[in-house]
Write a protein that holds these residues in place. Structure first.
Motif, PDB file in Angstrom:
ATOM      1  N   LYS A 152      22.828 -12.612  34.699  1.00 28.71           N
ATOM      2  CA  LYS A 152      22.912 -10.734  33.559  1.00 28.71           C
ATOM      3  C   LYS A 152      22.955 -11.371  32.153  1.00 28.71           C
ATOM      4  CE  LYS A 152      24.801  -8.528  38.008  1.00 28.71           C
ATOM      5  NZ  LYS A 152      26.043  -7.765  38.092  1.00 28.71           N
ATOM      6  N   ALA A 153      23.790 -11.955  31.760  1.00 28.33           N
ATOM      7  CA  ALA A 153      23.388 -11.558  30.319  1.00 28.33           C
ATOM      8  C   ALA A 153      22.523 -12.285  29.787  1.00 28.33           C
ATOM      9  CB  ALA A 153      25.062 -12.730  29.580  1.00 28.33           C
ATOM     10  N   ALA A 154      21.379 -13.014  30.832  1.00 29.31           N
ATOM     11  CA  ALA A 154      20.493 -13.557  29.991  1.00 29.31           C
ATOM     12  C   ALA A 154      19.083 -12.737  30.489  1.00 29.31           C
ATOM     13  CB  ALA A 154      19.584 -14.465  30.857  1.00 29.31           C
ATOM     14  N   GLY A 155      19.579 -11.429  31.126  1.00 22.55           N
ATOM     15  CA  GLY A 155      18.645 -10.247  31.416  1.00 22.55           C
ATOM     16  C   GLY A 155      18.034 -11.128  32.918  1.00 22.55           C
ATOM     17  N   LEU A 156      18.299 -11.567  33.755  1.00 20.56           N
ATOM     18  CA  LEU A 156      17.239 -12.420  35.150  1.00 20.56           C
ATOM     19  C   LEU A 156      18.257 -12.248  36.193  1.00 20.56           C
ATOM     20  CD1 LEU A 156      17.371 -15.471  33.560  1.00 20.56           C
ATOM     21  CD2 LEU A 156      15.250 -14.373  33.294  1.00 20.56           C
ATOM     22  N   GLY A 157      17.189 -11.739  36.967  1.00 25.12           N
ATOM     23  CA  GLY A 157      17.761 -11.435  38.385  1.00 25.12           C
ATOM     24  C   GLY A 157      18.275 -10.117  38.524  1.00 25.12           C
ATOM     25  N   TYR A 158      17.606  -9.189  39.553  1.00 25.54           N
ATOM     26  CA  TYR A 158      18.224  -8.330  39.445  1.00 25.54           C
ATOM     27  C   TYR A 158      19.155  -7.573  40.772  1.00 25.54           C
ATOM     28  CZ  TYR A 158      14.793  -7.383  44.105  1.00 25.54           C
ATOM     29  OH  TYR A 158      14.503  -7.447  45.188  1.00 25.54           O
ATOM     30  N   ALA A 159      19.606  -8.745  41.401  1.00 30.17           N
ATOM     31  CA  ALA A 159      20.042  -8.481  43.226  1.00 30.17           C
ATOM     32  C   ALA A 159      21.086  -9.787  43.433  1.00 30.17           C
ATOM     33  CB  ALA A 159      19.737  -8.486  44.106  1.00 30.17           C
TER      34      ALA A 159
END
Length: 988
Positions: free
Chosen positions: A372-379
C-alpha cells in the motif's frame, strides 16, 4: 540416426520382453497405441516407430541392445506431460509409467527415499506424509508427474523459491548407460572419483572425458561467461555444466564430480534412470494463508512482486485475466472464484506458512502495508486453511483453462519457460510485449513470478503456415531478450525439440559445442532420445496441425449439437495434453477410472481426444469415424462424464464417444448385445409380464450362465431382477387408495425412469411414500424412458427421438413450473445434460425449461429444507453413521453435495463421503464379459475396501442403481438409496 527395423526384428524383440510391445501397423491395436503416443502436452506430433511398455530392468537392457543393433533411438516417457516435445519423435517410445512404480525404501531418520522412475509425485508424498516428510518440487502437474520425468526436466514448481528444484534433491541415481551397462551417479569423494577414472568401460570413459571437459580452464571460462546469471535459480538451458563448475568440479585442487547434476534436466538424452534416491524435507507448518493481491495491470503486479519477495513468502504466483475469465461458468472452477474482488487484470497469490494463524496474519499485514505504501494493488483478501486448495486449483489449472479459447488461434507453449531474475521481470515482460505487439499477438501470463519465470503463452494459429512462421520468429526474438537479461531459455519445462534449436544463440556456439560433446561422451550412438537439446529438428516442424486447403475443411456432421464447442473436432482439439486424466485414485477425483485401473496411456481421456482429433483431421474416408483404431481407444471409456468437469478444458469424451459409436455402427452394423442393451426398457417390459419366470431364469446357476454366455455378459456378474409389479402399475393403485394425499399438498412430478419402473420398484414406492408424507402431491406425468441405455451404447438416433418426445411432453406438463423429480441420477440428469444437445434448435427453449425444473430427489428435498419446508423435526433423533458413494453424474454435474446435506438433516445422522471415483459398473459396462475384470479393478481401488471396512451398523448410501448393484456384487453388502434412508428416518 533413426532407421526403421523390420517387422520380423520387432517380432523377435517382442518375444524377448516380459512387458508389451506395439509395432505392427497391420494391427488396429498397435496402430492405435502408436497414435496416442505421437504427442504429449506440447504442440508436436510425430508417430513413433514402436511403443514399448517394459516390466523389468532386463527389459530395458534388451531395448538398449536392440537400439544399438538397429540404430534406433529410445524415447523415455513417464506421464507425457512435457511441454517442449521431449517425448515426441519417430523412435521407440519406452513408457515406464505402468510398471516402474515402486517406492523401494523410506528412511525417515536420514530423510531420503528410494523410488522407481514411474512413482507419481503426489502419490509419493501421500506415502511420506505419515513420516512427516515430503518431496519438495511441486509442479502444477504433481498429481500425475512422475519422478523420472521430473528428473528429466529438472522440475521445480510452485514452491521452488523455498523448496528448490529436482536437481537440488537428487542424491543419487541408478542408471543404464547407452551400452546397457549399469552405473550409479552420486557425489564422489576424491578416492571414489579416482577409482571411476580408471574403469575400463563406458562408465570410466564418461568420467574421464566429462572431468576432462570441466577441468579445462578455457571451457570453465566459457561456461561462466555464457550461462545465465547465478542469482537466477531456474536455469535449465542445455546440460547443467554451470552447476558442475559452481560446485568446483574440475577446479584446480578440487577432485569431485556429481553426474546427478548433469542427469537432472537432461531429458533422457544421457542415460536411462531405473532408480532415484531423493532428499526429503520436513512437512511445512500446518497453518497456511494465501494473500491474493489484486492489480489493475500486469506490470503493476510484477513491480509488486519485487517487494513481496522481501517478505520471504513460500511462493508468489501470477494469474492473469485470461485464466480468471475462463473460470467463469466452468463446472468446477466457477465456485473457486469466491476470493476475486472486482475485475482484476492480474493477481499474485502469495503464500505464507507458519505454526499459527497469528504469525501468518503478521506476515501478511507487514507485506500489505509495504504494498500500500508503494501504491501497488487494490485488494488484498487473505484465504486461509482448507479454502486455499480451490484457490490454488485455479492457478494449477491455468494450462488447461486457457485452452477454452474459441477458434483456431490458441495459446501455445513457446516462450512460457523463459526465466529471468525477478527484479528484471518488469523490464523483460515490457520488451516481450513489444515483440508480441509487432506480430499483433495477445498472450496469457501466469505462474512463477517469485522465481522469475512467467508462463507467457502467445495466441497463435498453428494451423496456418503464417502462424508457424510467427511461432518461430517470436521465439527467435525472445531468445535475444533472454540473452539481454542474462536469463535462461528454459526454466523448468526443458529445451526438448522446441527450444533446443536456439541454444547456440542463448549460450553461444562454443558452449553449444560443449553440449554436443557431452551428448557424445554419454551416448556416442545417440540411442537415447536423439533430437532433443542438441541436434534438434527445426522447431516449427512436426506440429499437430498442417495447413489445409479450404475445400478440405469440411465440418463433421453430427447428431449431437456441438455448436457451443464449435464442432466435435474443436472439442477434441481442446485437449492440451496436460494429463489431468492420468492421476490415480490416491489423488482422488473420478477422471479417469479406466486409466486408474489399467495405468495405460491408451485408456486416458487424453488418448481418446487425441485419436479422435487425428482421424477427424486426417482421415480420407467419408465417414471419418469408421476406424477400428478409435474403437480400440474408446473401448474402456465408461462414459462417466468426469472429464466434463474435471478436465480443465472440459473435453467431454462421453459425448464424443456416443457420437463416434453411432457413426461406427452406421458403417459396421449394430452388434446384437449393443441392440439388446439399448432396448433394455423393452426387454424389461416383456420380463415384467412373467417376473417370476424371468427372475428364476437369470438367477438359476444353469440358465443364468447360459444366458450370460449367449449375450456376452460375465458369468460372475449377477443380473438385475424385475419387480413383481411395475412402479407405474403400483402408483395407479396407490393413487386410488390414497386419493386425498395424492391431491393435497405441493404438486411435484416424478420421473418414472426405466430402471426404477421395472427393477428398483420398491425404491420408487418408497420415494412416493416419502414425498407424500412430507406433504407433496405426487404425479407421474406422461413421458417415455430417459434414453440413457441408447446413449450408453452409441445409439444416438434412438436417444434423439426419445429426447424430442420427452421434451415435448414434459415441457407442456411443466409449463406452470412444477418440478420434476428423479430417483436414478443417470436418467434424470440426462434431461439436464444430453437433451439440450439432442433436440432441434426450435425445441431448445423447451429443453432448457425442462432442464431448469428437473431435480434429483435429494436436490429437491435439500432445496425445500433450505426454504424451511422440511426440518429435522420430521425425522428420528436416533444416531446413524452413513457412508455415501456418489454417482459419477452427480459428481460431474456438481449435484452430490445436496445428497450429503439432506442425509445429514436428521439430527444425529453423520454422513461420511467415500472418496471414491467411479464404482466401475457404468451401466452395462461392468456386465460385459471383456470389461468385467476392469470393472472390478475400479471398484477395488477405493469403493469396495471402504464398504467392507464399514462397521456392521453403518449404512451404505448410493443413489445410482448401477452403483448399488456393483457394491452388492463386489462386497456382498446392500447399499440403500437415499430415499430409503430418509424414509426409515422419517417419523411415521
Amino acid at each position: 540416426m533413426n532407421s526403421v527395423p523390420s517387422i520380423s526384428a520387432f517380432a523377435e524383440l517382442e518375444t524377448s520382453l516380459t512387458g508389451e510391445l506395439f509395432f505392427d501397423d497391420s494391427s488396429s491395436l498397435h496402430q492405435a497405441q502408436k497414435m496416442v503416443y505421437a504427442t504429449d502436452a506440447s504442440v508436436y506430433q510425430e508417430k513413433p516407430v514402436a511403443v514399448a511398455i517394459p516390466k523389468t530392468k532386463e527389459d530395458l537392457k534388451t531395448l538398449i541392445q536392440f537400439a544399438n543393433q538397429h540404430q534406433i533411438t529410445l524415447i523415455p516417457r513417464a506421464a507425457g506431460t512435457s511441454l517442449a516435445g521431449q517425448v515426441v519423435g519417430n523412435g521407440l517410445v519406452v513408457d515406464i509409467s505402468k510398471y516402474f512404480t515402486q517406492i523401494l525404501e523410506v528412511n525417515p531418520q536420514e530423510q531420503w527415499v528410494r523410488v522407481q522412475p514411474g512413482v507419481i509425485r503426489d502419490d509419493l508424498n501421500a506415502t511420506l506424509r505419515p513420516h512427516g516428510l515430503l518431496f519438495g518440487p511441486e509442479t502444477s502437474t504433481a498429481s500425475r508427474a512422475m519422478v523420472g520425468g521430473m528428473i528429466g526436466n529438472n522440475s521445480c514448481g510452485l514452491h521452488s523459491i523455498v523448496w528448490g528444484d529436482t536437481r537440488t534433491h537428487l542424491l543419487s541415481a541408478k542408471v543404464l548407460l547407452s551400452d546397457g551397462s549399469e552405473a550409479e551417479f552420486k557425489p564422489l569423494t576424491h578416492e571414489e572419483l579416482q577409482q571411476k577414472l580408471t574403469l575400463p568401460n563406458l562408465e570410466g570413459e564418461i568420467y574421464r572425458k566429462t572431468y576432462g571437459l570441466i577441468s579445462s580452464p578455457a571451457n570453465r571460462a566459457l561456461i561462466q561467461q555464457n550461462y545465465p546469471k547465478k542469482t537466477l535459480t531456474r536455469r535449465n538451458t542445455g546440460y547443467a555444466l554451470d552447476f558442475l563448475v559452481d560446485e568446483g568440479a574440475g577446479e584446480e585442487g578440487q577432485t569431485t564430480l556429481d553426474l546427478c547434476k548433469l542427469l537432472a534436466g537432461s531429458e533422457g538424452t544421457l542415460a536411462f534412470v531405473t532408480e532415484a534416491k531423493l532428499n526429503l524435507l520436513p512437512l511445512p507448518p500446518k497453518e497456511e494463508g494465501l494473500v491474493c493481491v489484486h492489480f489493475t495491470s500486469l506490470l503493476e503486479a510484477l513491480e509488486a512482486n519485487i517487494i513481496i519477495l522481501k517478505h520471504h513468502p513460500m511462493s508468489s504466483e501470477l494469474v492473469d485475466k485470461y485464466i480468471m475469465d475462463f473460470t467463469k461458468g466452468h463446472r468446477t472452477y466457477d465456485a473457486n472464484r469466491f476470493f476475486i474482488e472486482g475485475d482484476p487484470a492480474a493477481l499474485l497469490m502469495v503464500e505464507f506458512m507458519a505454526d499459527s494463524q497469528d504469525e501468518i496474519t503478521a506476515k501478511a499485514e507487514a507485506m500489505i502495508v509495504d504494498l500500500k505504501a508503494a501504491g501497488l494493488g487494490y485488494a488484498y483478501p487473505v484465504v486461509r486453511g482448507a479454502l486455499t486448495k480451490p484457490v490454488w486449483d485455479v492457478r494449477k489449472a491455468g494450462l488447461g483453462l486457457i485452452r477454452n479459447l474459441p477458434g483456431d488461434t490458441q495459446p501455445v507453449n513457446l516462450i512460457e519457460d523463459c526465466a529471468v531474475s525477478p527484479e528484471d521481470l518488469p523490464a523483460y515482460v515490457t520488451d516481450v510485449q513489444q515483440v508480441l505487439e509487432k506480430y499483433n499477438l495477445q498472450a496469457s501470463y501466469y505462474a512463477h513470478a517469485g522465481a522469475g519465470e512467467l508462463h507467457i503463452e502467445p495466441m497463435i494459429n498453428l494451423k496456418t503456415n503464417e502462424g508457424k512462421r510467427v511461432f518461430r520468429e517470436v521465439l527467435a526474438e525472445t531468445t535475444v531478450l533472454v540473452k539481454k537479461y542474462n536469463g535462461s531459455l528454459s526454466g523448468e519445462h526443458g529445451d526438448g525439440r522446441l527450444r533446443g534449436e536456439f541454444i547456440p544463440q542463448a549460450l553461444g556456439e562454443e558452449v553449444y559445442q560443449l553440449l554436443k560433446e557431452v551428448k557424445h561422451i554419454f551416448d556416442p550412438k545417440h540411442i537415447f532420445n536423439a533430437g532433443k537439446i542438441v541436434d534438434t529438428p527445426p522447431m516449427n516442424e512436426f506440429l499437430r496441425y498442417e495447413e489445409r486447403p479450404a475445400q478440405q475443411l469440411i465440418p463433421v456432421e453430427t447428431l449431437f449439437d456441438f455448436s457451443r464447442q464449435e464442432g466435435i473436432l474443436r472439442l477434441a482439439e481442446k485437449c492440451s495434453g496436460s494429463g489431468d486424466c492420468r492421476k490415480t485414485h490416491v489423488s482422488g477425483g473420478t477422471m479417469c477410472p479406466s486409466y486408474m485401473a489399467t495405468r495405460q496411456e491408451k485408456d486416458t481421456t487424453r488418448a481418446r481426444a487425441n485419436i479422435l482429433r487425428q482421424f477427424l483431421t486426417n482421415s480420407d474416408k467419408v465417414n471419418k469415424f469408421d476406424h477400428q483404431e478409435i474403437k480400440e481407444v474408446m473401448d474402456l471409456c465408461l462414459s462417466c462424464k468426469a472429464c466434463k468437469s474435471e478436465c480443465p478444458s472440459s473435453v467431454d469424451v462421453a459425448k464424443m464417444k456416443a457420437e463416434f459409436l453411432q457413426h461406427y455402427h452406421d458403417a459396421n452394423g449394430i452388434p446384437l448385445r449393443t441392440r439388446m442393451v439399448g432396448n433394455f426398457t423393452k426387454m424389461q417390459q416383456l420380463a415384467s409380464v412373467v417376473p417370476g419366470v424371468y427372475n428364476f431364469m437369470i438367477s438359476n446357476p444353469v440358465t443364468s450362465k447360459l444366458i450370460k454366455k449367449t449375450v456376452g455378459f460375465a458369468v460372475n456378474r449377477s443380473l438385475p431382477e424385475v419387480g413383481n409389479t411395475t412402479l407405474k402399475s403400483w402408483f395407479r393403485k396407490w393413487q386410488k387408495e390414497n386419493a386425498i394425499a395424492a391431491k393435497t399438498g405441493k404438486p411435484v412430478y416424478l420421473f418414472c425412469d426405466e430402471f426404477t419402473n421395472y427393477n428398483d420398484v420398491e425404491i420408487g414406492q418408497t420415494t412416493v411414500k416419502l414425498l407424500s408424507a412430507l406433504g407433496y402431491s405426487v404425479q407421474i406425468p406422461e413421458h417415455l424412458e430417459s434414453g440413457r441405455t441408447y446413449l450408453s451404447k452409441g445409439l444416438v438416433r434412438d436417444a434423439k427421438e426419445i429426447a424430442i418426445k420427452n421434451v415435448q411432453l414434459l415441457s407442456k406438463a411443466m409449463a406452470n413450473g412444477t418440478p420434476i423429480i428423479g430417483i436414478e441420477p443417470s436418467a434424470i440428469l440426462t434431461l439436464r445434460d444430453e437433451y439440450l444437445d439432442l433436440v432441434p434448435a426450435d425445441l431448445v427453449p423447451a429443453a432448457q425449461q425442462v432442464a431448469a425444473n428437473s431435480y434429483l430427489l435429494e436436490e429437491f428435498l435439500q432445496k425445500e429444507a433450505e426454504n424451511g419446508h422440511i426440518t429435522a423435526a420430521a425425522f428420528t433423533q436416533e444416531k446413524k453413521h452413513i457412508k455415501l458413494h456418489g454417482h459419477c453424474y452427480q459428481k460431474a454435474l456438481q449435484v452430490l453435495t445436496p445428497t450429503q446435506k439432506i442425509l445429514s438433516l436428521p439430527q444425529n445422522y453423520e454422513v461420511e463421503m467415500i472418496p471414491s471415483g467411479c464404482c466401475g459398473m457404468a451401466g452395462s459396462f461392468g456386465y460385459e464379459e471383456e470389461h468385467y475384470d476392469v470393472s472390478m479393478q475400479i471398484g477395488e481401488l477405493v469403493l469396495f475396501p471402504a464398504v467392507r471396512n464399514a462397521a456392521p451398523e453403518t449404512l451404505i448410501a448410493a443413489a445410482g442403481t448401477s452403483c448399488r448393484h456393483q457394491i452388492k456384487d463386489g462386497t456382498a453388502k446392500k447399499a440403500l438409496h437415499p430415499a430409503e434412508i430418509l424414509w426409515q428416518a422419517l417419523k411415521k
